[in-house]
Design a protein around this motif. Structure first.
Motif, PDB file in Angstrom:
ATOM      1  N   THR A 229      -3.683  -5.571   6.457  1.00 46.85           N
ATOM      2  CA  THR A 229      -4.385  -4.290   6.557  1.00 46.85           C
ATOM      3  C   THR A 229      -5.305  -4.161   5.347  1.00 46.85           C
ATOM      4  O   THR A 229      -6.447  -3.709   5.457  1.00 46.85           O
ATOM      5  CB  THR A 229      -3.373  -3.122   6.565  1.00 46.85           C
ATOM      6  N   THR A 230      -4.787  -4.543   4.188  1.00 47.53           N
ATOM      7  CA  THR A 230      -5.576  -4.460   2.968  1.00 47.53           C
ATOM      8  C   THR A 230      -6.272  -5.792   2.724  1.00 47.53           C
ATOM      9  O   THR A 230      -5.617  -6.814   2.528  1.00 47.53           O
ATOM     10  CB  THR A 230      -4.665  -4.128   1.765  1.00 47.53           C
ATOM     11  N   THR A 231      -7.601  -5.766   2.740  1.00 47.37           N
ATOM     12  CA  THR A 231      -8.338  -7.014   2.492  1.00 47.37           C
ATOM     13  C   THR A 231      -9.129  -6.948   1.195  1.00 47.37           C
ATOM     14  O   THR A 231      -9.595  -7.956   0.687  1.00 47.37           O
ATOM     15  CB  THR A 231      -9.314  -7.321   3.650  1.00 47.37           C
TER      16      THR A 231
ATOM     17  N   THR B 290       0.833  -1.213   0.000  1.00 45.54           N
ATOM     18  CA  THR B 290       0.000   0.000   0.000  1.00 45.54           C
ATOM     19  C   THR B 290       0.864   1.259   0.000  1.00 45.54           C
ATOM     20  O   THR B 290       0.542   2.229  -0.687  1.00 45.54           O
ATOM     21  CB  THR B 290      -0.949   0.003   1.213  1.00 45.54           C
TER      22      THR B 290
ATOM     23  N   GLN C 169      -7.016  -2.393  -3.620  1.00 45.48           N
ATOM     24  CA  GLN C 169      -6.989  -0.933  -3.671  1.00 45.48           C
ATOM     25  C   GLN C 169      -6.382  -0.552  -5.007  1.00 45.48           C
ATOM     26  O   GLN C 169      -5.505  -1.252  -5.498  1.00 45.48           O
ATOM     27  CB  GLN C 169      -6.117  -0.384  -2.540  1.00 45.48           C
TER      28      GLN C 169
ATOM     29  N   PRO D 284      -4.555  -7.897  -2.290  1.00 48.49           N
ATOM     30  CA  PRO D 284      -4.427  -8.218  -0.871  1.00 48.49           C
ATOM     31  C   PRO D 284      -3.683  -9.547  -0.691  1.00 48.49           C
ATOM     32  O   PRO D 284      -3.870 -10.472  -1.478  1.00 48.49           O
ATOM     33  CB  PRO D 284      -5.876  -8.356  -0.400  1.00 48.49           C
TER      34      PRO D 284
ATOM     35  N   GLU E 256      -3.413  -2.932  -5.882  1.00 46.54           N
ATOM     36  CA  GLU E 256      -2.807  -3.752  -4.820  1.00 46.54           C
ATOM     37  C   GLU E 256      -3.636  -5.014  -4.631  1.00 46.54           C
ATOM     38  O   GLU E 256      -4.827  -4.959  -4.352  1.00 46.54           O
ATOM     39  CB  GLU E 256      -2.747  -2.996  -3.489  1.00 46.54           C
TER      40      GLU E 256
ATOM     41  N   ALA F 295      -4.563   5.179   0.585  1.00 43.25           N
ATOM     42  CA  ALA F 295      -5.100   3.935   1.140  1.00 43.25           C
ATOM     43  C   ALA F 295      -4.413   3.635   2.474  1.00 43.25           C
ATOM     44  O   ALA F 295      -3.293   4.088   2.719  1.00 43.25           O
ATOM     45  CB  ALA F 295      -4.879   2.796   0.154  1.00 43.25           C
ATOM     46  N   GLU F 296      -5.081   2.873   3.319  1.00 42.96           N
ATOM     47  CA  GLU F 296      -4.595   2.637   4.687  1.00 42.96           C
ATOM     48  C   GLU F 296      -3.306   1.804   4.742  1.00 42.96           C
ATOM     49  O   GLU F 296      -3.229   0.718   4.187  1.00 42.96           O
ATOM     50  CB  GLU F 296      -5.686   1.942   5.516  1.00 42.96           C
TER      51      GLU F 296
END
Ligand SMILES: Nc1nc2c(ncn2[C@@H]2O[C@H](COP(=O)(O)OP(=O)(O)OP(=O)(O)O)[C@@H](O)[C@H]2O)c(=O)[nH]1
Ligand SMILES: [Mg+2]
Length: 276
Positions: free
Chosen positions: A110-112, A91, A115, A132, A130, A102-103
């Protein structure tokens, strides 16, 4: 990274990184929370772990057969997917390349949800996604249609092991894509990387021009090795019948405004004027 954590804590973290199911992940997180040293400097890590745990517990267990498919509309000249192990900096890089927000957090998964954003390189836009690190089939399916993979290797871990693990994971799914490797968590020259991404896409830009006028600002994007005929087809198929010759400015010709035929091979940034 929590301060003064015990070996047991790291073992639990390792297990968490490898956990495949929601239940296993929850169990590992609870173990990590239990093992985390409780002092001032680990407050942040503790808060992150608790947040992650709450998120997982709130998720409904997926119903069989009702998994949503991710589909992201292709935009720009090409689509590039970022893959890497959990927490490898995907990310962070996506944000850097595209300017989205994005977080990012110092814990895995963190990314599920995929993004994505648009990267601008000179006068072209490239879509960056991205993937996940859950590597579920519905997110992996995005890789089938992308044009290039950015494989991130975390410099804090063994590079070869990561590479092998990711490559095996891809070949098990029969995903054979062109890969550009990027080592993260060391200084990355973003401008150079953008250039490398563009270079690895195997595309070229051609600007069309009408006599006596400046070339179009917006390029036509073609595959490397494209010829004048491809440009003519792109502009207007009907022009093919009436084509006489083209004038070309740029790297593919020895001198500016050289006359060429339909089979002339073009290069990135050529300007083409069609005479019919
Ligand atoms: N020092 C440093 N830290 C980085 C760099 N890139 C990422 N990080 C840190 O690594 C952690 C994970 O970064 P993310 O960008 O969230 O990684 P990710 O691969 O998207 O993680 P998941 O989505 O959870 O799989 C964060 O704490 C980042 O601040 C880097 O280039 N340098
Ligand atoms: Mg992420």
């Amino acid at each position: 990274m929590p301060v003064n954590a015990s070996i047991e804590y790291y073992k639990a973290e390792e297990k968490f990184l490898e956990a495949k199911t929601r239940e296993d992940k929850i169990a590992c997180l609870e173990e990590m929370i239990r093992l985390l040293p409780k002092h001032k400097s680990s407050e942040n890590s503790l808060a992150n772990l608790k947040k992650k745990l709450a998120k997982l517990k709130n998720e409904k267990p997926p119903k069989r057969g009702s998994k949503p498919k991710f589909s992201i509309k292709k935009e720009g000249a090409a689509q590039v997917c970022i893959i890497g192990l959990p927490n490898s900096g995907k990310t962070t890089l996506l944000n850097e390349l595209t300017g989205i927000n994005a977080e990012v957090a110092d814990y895995p998964y963190t990314t599920t949800v995929p993004q994505f954003g648009m990267m601008k390189h000179e006068d072209v836009w490239v879509q960056i996604i991205e993937i996940p690190s859950t590597f579920e089939p519905e997110v992996m399916s995005l890789i089938y249609t992308c044009d290039l993979l950015l494989m991130l290797l975390d410099s804090n871990r063994n590079l070869e092991t990561q590479k092998k693990e990711l490559q095996n994971m891809l070949s098990r799914r029969e995903l054979h894509k062109k890969i550009l490797y990027v080592t993260t968590k060391i200084k990355v020259d973003t401008e150079k990387l953008k250039k490398d991404i563009w270079g690895n896409l195997g595309l070229l830009r051609v600007y069309t021009k009408t006599p006596g006028k400046k070339a179009e600002a917006k390029p036509i994007i073609l595959k490397n090795g494209s010829i004048v005929k491809d440009v003519v087809k792109e502009v207007h198929k009907a022009f093919l019948k009436h084509f006489r010759y083209a004038k070309v400015w740029g790297k593919s010709v020895k001198f500016s405004g050289a006359q060429v035929g339909l089979e002339h091979v073009l290069m990135d940034r050529d300007v083409v004027e069609i005479k019919s």
